[in-house]
Write a protein that holds these residues in place. Structure first.
Motif: not given
Length: 120
Positions: A62-70, A51-54, A115-120
């Motif tokens: 170093g987290t890489d967080e973005a909203d998503a839909k499945l 849905k969006g990444q900034s 929410v994608r919430d992984e180490k970058a």
């Protein structure tokens, strides 16, 4: 038979991602209720939509967080808080957490906010 019956069968044919969804279920043993990790579905056709990444959401940690839909078929009971692993058509697997309960208001599929919430 509904006119949408064909749509329900055709929609998953367009999805090239595969999902593995894990969650907890309650098990009673000797009058004690525990929650156990369980696999809800594996290798299930789906589509993950970012849905969006900034770049401003990336922090010093170093987290890489973005909203998503499945998007996934109806008939699967996906509890809130499930952990979802999505493997795309290129073989890349992404872990999503903090998922919502499935919204089953569509005839052809259900949607899960995650929410994608992984180490970058």
């Amino acid at each position: 038979m509904s006119l949408f019956e064909g749509l329900k069968k055709a929609t998953p044919l367009l999805w090239t991602d595969k999902a593995k969804i894990t969650g907890t279920k309650k098990v009673v043993k000797n009058h004690i209720t525990n929650s156990v990790e369980t696999t809800i579905v594996e290798n299930e056709p789906c589509k993950a939509i970012l849905k969006g990444q900034s770049s401003s959401t990336q922090t010093i940690f170093g987290t890489d967080e973005a909203d998503a839909k499945l998007l996934i078929r109806n008939g699967i009971d996906i509890p809130a808080g499930a952990v979802i692993y999505v493997t795309d058509q290129n073989g890349n697997t992404t872990k999503y957490k903090r998922s919502s309960r499935g919204y089953t208001g569509y005839y052809s599929h259900q949607e899960i906010a995650m929410v994608r919430d992984e180490k970058a």
